[in-house]
Write a protein that holds these residues in place. Structure first.
Motif, PDB file in Angstrom:
ATOM      1  N   LYS A  12       0.842  -1.199   0.000  1.00 40.55           N
ATOM      2  CA  LYS A  12       0.000   0.000   0.000  1.00 40.55           C
ATOM      3  C   LYS A  12       0.867   1.236   0.000  1.00 40.55           C
ATOM      4  O   LYS A  12       2.062   1.195   0.309  1.00 40.55           O
ATOM      5  N   THR A  13       0.249   2.329  -0.323  1.00 40.71           N
ATOM      6  CA  THR A  13       0.893   3.636  -0.294  1.00 40.71           C
ATOM      7  C   THR A  13       0.716   4.229   1.099  1.00 40.71           C
ATOM      8  O   THR A  13      -0.337   4.077   1.720  1.00 40.71           O
ATOM      9  N   TYR A  14       1.754   4.907   1.580  1.00 43.93           N
ATOM     10  CA  TYR A  14       1.721   5.525   2.909  1.00 43.93           C
ATOM     11  C   TYR A  14       0.443   6.344   3.090  1.00 43.93           C
ATOM     12  O   TYR A  14       0.102   7.190   2.261  1.00 43.93           O
ATOM     13  N   ASP A  15      -0.270   6.066   4.201  1.00 50.56           N
ATOM     14  CA  ASP A  15      -1.478   6.823   4.532  1.00 50.56           C
ATOM     15  C   ASP A  15      -1.539   7.176   6.016  1.00 50.56           C
ATOM     16  O   ASP A  15      -2.548   7.655   6.513  1.00 50.56           O
ATOM     17  N   GLY A  16      -0.451   6.880   6.748  1.00 52.85           N
ATOM     18  CA  GLY A  16      -0.411   7.184   8.171  1.00 52.85           C
ATOM     19  C   GLY A  16      -1.105   6.153   9.047  1.00 52.85           C
ATOM     20  O   GLY A  16      -1.124   6.286  10.266  1.00 52.85           O
ATOM     21  N   LEU A  17      -1.660   5.095   8.448  1.00 54.76           N
ATOM     22  CA  LEU A  17      -2.386   4.060   9.186  1.00 54.76           C
ATOM     23  C   LEU A  17      -1.625   2.736   9.131  1.00 54.76           C
ATOM     24  O   LEU A  17      -0.845   2.500   8.206  1.00 54.76           O
ATOM     25  N   THR A  18      -1.877   1.859  10.086  1.00 57.91           N
ATOM     26  CA  THR A  18      -1.220   0.548  10.110  1.00 57.91           C
ATOM     27  C   THR A  18      -2.073  -0.558   9.491  1.00 57.91           C
ATOM     28  O   THR A  18      -1.614  -1.688   9.358  1.00 57.91           O
ATOM     29  N   SER A  19      -3.298  -0.265   9.101  1.00 53.31           N
ATOM     30  CA  SER A  19      -4.175  -1.302   8.549  1.00 53.31           C
ATOM     31  C   SER A  19      -3.603  -1.862   7.256  1.00 53.31           C
ATOM     32  O   SER A  19      -2.991  -1.148   6.461  1.00 53.31           O
ATOM     33  N   ALA A  20      -3.798  -3.166   7.055  1.00 46.57           N
ATOM     34  CA  ALA A  20      -3.315  -3.844   5.851  1.00 46.57           C
ATOM     35  C   ALA A  20      -4.481  -4.579   5.195  1.00 46.57           C
ATOM     36  O   ALA A  20      -5.322  -5.162   5.874  1.00 46.57           O
ATOM     37  N   GLY A  64      -5.623  -7.611   9.021  1.00 45.29           N
ATOM     38  CA  GLY A  64      -4.178  -7.431   8.954  1.00 45.29           C
ATOM     39  C   GLY A  64      -3.743  -6.077   9.475  1.00 45.29           C
ATOM     40  O   GLY A  64      -4.444  -5.081   9.318  1.00 45.29           O
ATOM     41  N   ALA A  65      -2.547  -6.037  10.089  1.00 45.11           N
ATOM     42  CA  ALA A  65      -2.002  -4.781  10.598  1.00 45.11           C
ATOM     43  C   ALA A  65      -0.475  -4.795  10.496  1.00 45.11           C
ATOM     44  O   ALA A  65       0.175  -5.766  10.889  1.00 45.11           O
ATOM     45  N   PHE A  66       0.071  -3.713   9.952  1.00 46.14           N
ATOM     46  CA  PHE A  66       1.512  -3.502   9.968  1.00 46.14           C
ATOM     47  C   PHE A  66       1.913  -3.120  11.391  1.00 46.14           C
ATOM     48  O   PHE A  66       1.106  -2.561  12.142  1.00 46.14           O
ATOM     49  N   GLY A  67       3.162  -3.366  11.767  1.00 45.43           N
ATOM     50  CA  GLY A  67       3.649  -2.986  13.094  1.00 45.43           C
ATOM     51  C   GLY A  67       3.704  -1.486  13.290  1.00 45.43           C
ATOM     52  O   GLY A  67       3.577  -0.985  14.411  1.00 45.43           O
ATOM     53  N   ASP A  68       3.919  -0.729  12.219  1.00 42.56           N
ATOM     54  CA  ASP A  68       3.883   0.738  12.254  1.00 42.56           C
ATOM     55  C   ASP A  68       3.474   1.219  10.872  1.00 42.56           C
ATOM     56  O   ASP A  68       3.369   0.430   9.932  1.00 42.56           O
ATOM     57  N   ALA A  69       3.248   2.512  10.737  1.00 36.63           N
ATOM     58  CA  ALA A  69       2.748   3.074   9.479  1.00 36.63           C
ATOM     59  C   ALA A  69       3.859   3.595   8.576  1.00 36.63           C
ATOM     60  O   ALA A  69       3.581   4.162   7.520  1.00 36.63           O
ATOM     61  N   ASN A  70       5.112   3.413   8.943  1.00 37.78           N
ATOM     62  CA  ASN A  70       6.228   3.987   8.188  1.00 37.78           C
ATOM     63  C   ASN A  70       6.517   3.235   6.897  1.00 37.78           C
ATOM     64  O   ASN A  70       6.294   2.030   6.789  1.00 37.78           O
TER      65      ASN A  70
END
Length: 188
Positions: free
Chosen positions: A103-111, A137-143
């Protein structure tokens, strides 16, 4: 689901006697503290030394009581072993076939997950345990980074599943930089 071997020895306890018991031994288990006993396979004929052995994959998870019941013969009375308590751990199941989308960076951790190929791995043949719940799904951080771990949660086992536990999978995906625009304003 693992194979367990149960063995029993029936012996003559009469002082000075050299007889060898014949007959059968029925192995049994109980999950209610010994109120109800369930046969483990069929009765096993004693060998020439008074021993009987059986294998099973059917002991339920938990702490079932197990005993051996001797049928008796023309020379020896029927008897029962003491009760042994076995710790049978639930079998761990895993999930295959879930992938995460980049995904493109959006400031959220959702996957976003692709679950069309999900399957439950490790169910013992003959059991009808199925996968339930909704995978999230969730990324560990949004970076921004490549091949980031995506933790998957929300999956469950549909009943009857008391003999199993579920290890939820992980996936990997990337978060790419968001596009930006630059403007210039001139004033006079």
């Amino acid at each position: 689901g693992d194979t367990v071997t149960l063995s029993s020895t029936v012996s003559d306890i009469t002082p000075g006697s050299t007889g060898t018991p014949t007959g059968t031994v029925q192995f049994e288990y109980s999950t209610d503290g010994g109120t109800t006993w369930i046969n483990i396979g069929g009765a096993v004929t004693l060998d020439g030394t008074g021993k009987a052995q059986t294998t099973t994959t059917g002991l339920p998870a938990g702490s079932p009581n197990v005993k051996a019941v001797y049928s008796g013969d023309a020379n020896f009375t029927a008897s029962s072993s003491g009760v042994s308590i076995y710790a049978v751990n639930p079998k761990t199941l895993t999930v295959n076939g879930i992938t995460a989308q980049d995904k493109t960076y959006d400031g959220l951790t959702s996957a976003t997950l692709n679950t069309g190929g999900e399957s439950l791995v490790g169910v013992v043949n003959g059991d009808s345990v199925t996968l339930g719940g909704t995978a999230v799904g969730a990324f560990g951080d949004a970076n921004v980074d490549t091949n980031k771990t995506v933790t998957i949660s929300g999956l469950t086992l549909n009943q009857p599943a008391s003999n199993y536990t579920l290890t939820e999978p992980t996936a990997s995906a990337s978060i790419t930089k968001a596009p930006s625009t630059t403007t210039i304003v001139c004033s006079a």
